[in-house]
Design a protein around this motif. Structure first.
Motif, PDB file in Angstrom:
ATOM      1  N   UNK A 195      37.453  28.009  54.911  1.00 39.67           N
ATOM      2  CA  UNK A 195      37.690  26.967  53.907  1.00 39.67           C
ATOM      3  C   UNK A 195      39.129  27.033  53.421  1.00 39.67           C
ATOM      4  N   UNK A 196      39.562  25.969  52.787  1.00 40.41           N
ATOM      5  CA  UNK A 196      40.902  25.925  52.213  1.00 40.41           C
ATOM      6  C   UNK A 196      40.969  26.844  50.985  1.00 40.41           C
ATOM      7  N   UNK A 197      42.157  27.271  50.601  1.00 40.91           N
ATOM      8  CA  UNK A 197      42.280  28.133  49.422  1.00 40.91           C
ATOM      9  C   UNK A 197      41.760  27.434  48.167  1.00 40.91           C
ATOM     10  N   UNK A 198      41.310  28.206  47.188  1.00 41.25           N
ATOM     11  CA  UNK A 198      40.892  27.599  45.913  1.00 41.25           C
ATOM     12  C   UNK A 198      42.081  26.946  45.220  1.00 41.25           C
ATOM     13  N   UNK A 199      41.767  25.967  44.387  1.00 44.03           N
ATOM     14  CA  UNK A 199      42.805  25.196  43.688  1.00 44.03           C
ATOM     15  C   UNK A 199      42.599  25.289  42.191  1.00 44.03           C
ATOM     16  N   UNK A 200      43.700  25.426  41.451  1.00 43.30           N
ATOM     17  CA  UNK A 200      43.651  25.300  40.000  1.00 43.30           C
ATOM     18  C   UNK A 200      44.290  23.968  39.627  1.00 43.30           C
ATOM     19  N   UNK A 201      43.563  23.165  38.884  1.00 38.84           N
ATOM     20  CA  UNK A 201      44.005  21.844  38.432  1.00 38.84           C
ATOM     21  C   UNK A 201      44.650  22.012  37.059  1.00 38.84           C
ATOM     22  N   UNK A 202      45.982  21.876  37.031  1.00 38.41           N
ATOM     23  CA  UNK A 202      46.749  22.116  35.807  1.00 38.41           C
ATOM     24  C   UNK A 202      47.216  20.785  35.230  1.00 38.41           C
ATOM     25  N   UNK A 203      46.595  20.379  34.121  1.00 44.36           N
ATOM     26  CA  UNK A 203      46.910  19.101  33.480  1.00 44.36           C
ATOM     27  C   UNK A 203      46.927  19.270  31.967  1.00 44.36           C
ATOM     28  N   UNK A 204      47.292  18.197  31.272  1.00 43.99           N
ATOM     29  CA  UNK A 204      47.101  18.115  29.827  1.00 43.99           C
ATOM     30  C   UNK A 204      45.891  17.236  29.563  1.00 43.99           C
ATOM     31  N   UNK A 205      45.189  17.539  28.498  1.00 46.56           N
ATOM     32  CA  UNK A 205      43.981  16.773  28.191  1.00 46.56           C
ATOM     33  C   UNK A 205      43.747  16.813  26.684  1.00 46.56           C
ATOM     34  N   UNK A 206      42.973  15.839  26.188  1.00 48.76           N
ATOM     35  CA  UNK A 206      42.597  15.818  24.777  1.00 48.76           C
ATOM     36  C   UNK A 206      43.782  15.958  23.843  1.00 48.76           C
ATOM     37  N   UNK A 207      43.644  16.808  22.846  1.00 48.76           N
ATOM     38  CA  UNK A 207      44.689  16.999  21.839  1.00 48.76           C
ATOM     39  C   UNK A 207      45.948  17.631  22.423  1.00 48.76           C
ATOM     40  N   UNK A 208      45.826  18.268  23.602  1.00 47.24           N
ATOM     41  CA  UNK A 208      46.993  18.902  24.228  1.00 47.24           C
ATOM     42  C   UNK A 208      47.970  17.874  24.806  1.00 47.24           C
ATOM     43  N   UNK A 209      47.524  16.625  24.924  1.00 51.89           N
ATOM     44  CA  UNK A 209      48.448  15.573  25.362  1.00 51.89           C
ATOM     45  C   UNK A 209      49.577  15.414  24.346  1.00 51.89           C
ATOM     46  N   UNK A 210      49.210  15.413  23.068  1.00 55.82           N
ATOM     47  CA  UNK A 210      50.208  15.242  22.007  1.00 55.82           C
ATOM     48  C   UNK A 210      50.776  16.562  21.511  1.00 55.82           C
ATOM     49  N   UNK A 211      49.975  17.620  21.648  1.00 56.83           N
ATOM     50  CA  UNK A 211      50.419  18.931  21.161  1.00 56.83           C
ATOM     51  C   UNK A 211      50.229  19.993  22.246  1.00 56.83           C
ATOM     52  N   UNK A 212      51.029  19.942  23.300  1.00 56.60           N
ATOM     53  CA  UNK A 212      50.862  20.891  24.401  1.00 56.60           C
ATOM     54  C   UNK A 212      51.213  22.320  24.004  1.00 56.60           C
ATOM     55  N   UNK A 213      50.563  23.268  24.662  1.00 50.84           N
ATOM     56  CA  UNK A 213      50.900  24.671  24.458  1.00 50.84           C
ATOM     57  C   UNK A 213      52.291  24.950  25.005  1.00 50.84           C
ATOM     58  N   UNK A 214      52.862  26.041  24.580  1.00 49.74           N
ATOM     59  CA  UNK A 214      54.163  26.446  25.110  1.00 49.74           C
ATOM     60  C   UNK A 214      53.979  26.959  26.540  1.00 49.74           C
ATOM     61  N   UNK A 215      55.075  27.036  27.245  1.00 52.18           N
ATOM     62  CA  UNK A 215      55.036  27.553  28.617  1.00 52.18           C
ATOM     63  C   UNK A 215      54.514  28.986  28.633  1.00 52.18           C
ATOM     64  N   UNK A 216      54.923  29.773  27.661  1.00 52.95           N
ATOM     65  CA  UNK A 216      54.496  31.173  27.583  1.00 52.95           C
ATOM     66  C   UNK A 216      52.987  31.282  27.373  1.00 52.95           C
ATOM     67  N   UNK A 217      52.428  30.419  26.529  1.00 53.45           N
ATOM     68  CA  UNK A 217      50.985  30.444  26.269  1.00 53.45           C
ATOM     69  C   UNK A 217      50.186  30.064  27.512  1.00 53.45           C
ATOM     70  N   UNK A 218      50.650  29.031  28.214  1.00 49.63           N
ATOM     71  CA  UNK A 218      49.950  28.592  29.417  1.00 49.63           C
ATOM     72  C   UNK A 218      50.058  29.642  30.514  1.00 49.63           C
TER      73      UNK A 218
END
Length: 244
Positions: free
Chosen positions: A123-146
């Motif tokens: 099978x192909x390697x697993x994938x992580x889907x990295x997006x913004x959603x909900x309240x994080x659209x307007x208030x995203x976490x910092x790069x360090x937090x993510x």
């Protein structure tokens, strides 16, 4: 009919012909008959597409599919198990993806994925889907937090499956959270605005490209009318050599 009207009509017909040729050309390119050098076309899907006729999907020049498996630390896609089992009865090469949550740890989310997605060399390697959603659209976490969450997830999956996961993300999120930090990971980039994006924002090359959110194929009848369409960066021979 005046000469001016005749000229206008001629120009209009000419433009229409050009549009038709362009559409036909793109459609033809993305639907080539299979061979070692054909463009490698794939889909990604979830329970929103309902029950999948995988044989019919495969018959439409679909080479690969990424199937939603999990989200966060406890959500499992209702159709994942069936999709995973049925897809592997076809020639479609499949992989599973996880939608990353910012509300729980990467290790907890990795456990959810590992508990539900079998390890397999075919099978192909697993994938992580990295997006913004909900309240994080307007208030995203910092790069360090993510990075804390993402690194825990990626490292745990790599230890379990023996391969680095693929990172799926948009151009915007790539610039926010990826940059130059994950150059040894394959990137699946979303870019709906370019015919074929040359490079990623950091100058590296993508592995998969999601070029449409509004594909329409036969073989599914869920709540979602459309299906996401994707291409691999190279030929089928290169695709098989890279992953299998």
């Amino acid at each position: 009919m005046t000469k001016r009207k005749i000229i206008s009509l001629g120009v209009g017909i000419g433009v229409l012909i050009i549009i038709v040729v362009i559409i036909y050309g793109i459609t033809n390119i993305f639907n080539q008959e299979k061979g070692k050098d054909h463009l490698v076309r794939g889909v990604d899907l979830s329970a929103y597409q309902g029950n999948i006729d995988w044989k019919l999907l495969a018959d439409q020049n679909i080479d690969f599919a990424f199937i939603k498996a999990t989200e966060g630390n406890d959500y499992v896609d209702a159709n994942f198990k069936t999709n995973w089992e049925e897809s592997q009865k076809t020639k479609i090469k499949v992989g599973a993806y996880h939608f990353l949550s910012y509300d729980t740890t990467g290790k907890e989310q990795a456990k959810n994925f590992i508990d539900n997605v079998p390890a397999s060399k075919n099978t192909l390697p697993p994938v992580v889907d990295l997006e913004l959603y909900g309240s994080y659209e307007e208030n995203p976490l910092t790069k360090e937090q993510v990075k804390v969450i993402l690194d825990e997830f990626l490292n745990t999956l790599e230890k379990n499956y023996g391969v680095k996961p693929i990172i799926y993300t948009t151009q915007r999120i790539f610039k926010m959270y990826i940059g130059n930090d994950y150059k040894d990971y394959k990137i699946w980039i979303v870019d709906l605005d370019n015919y074929w994006p040359d490079t990623l924002p950091n100058g590296e090359t993508f592995t998969f490209w999601q070029y449409s959110h509004r594909g329409m194929l036969d073989g599914y009848a869920g709540d979602e009318t459309f299906i996401d369409m994707n291409l691999y960066k190279g030929t089928y021979a290169e695709f098989m050599k890279e992953f299998f």
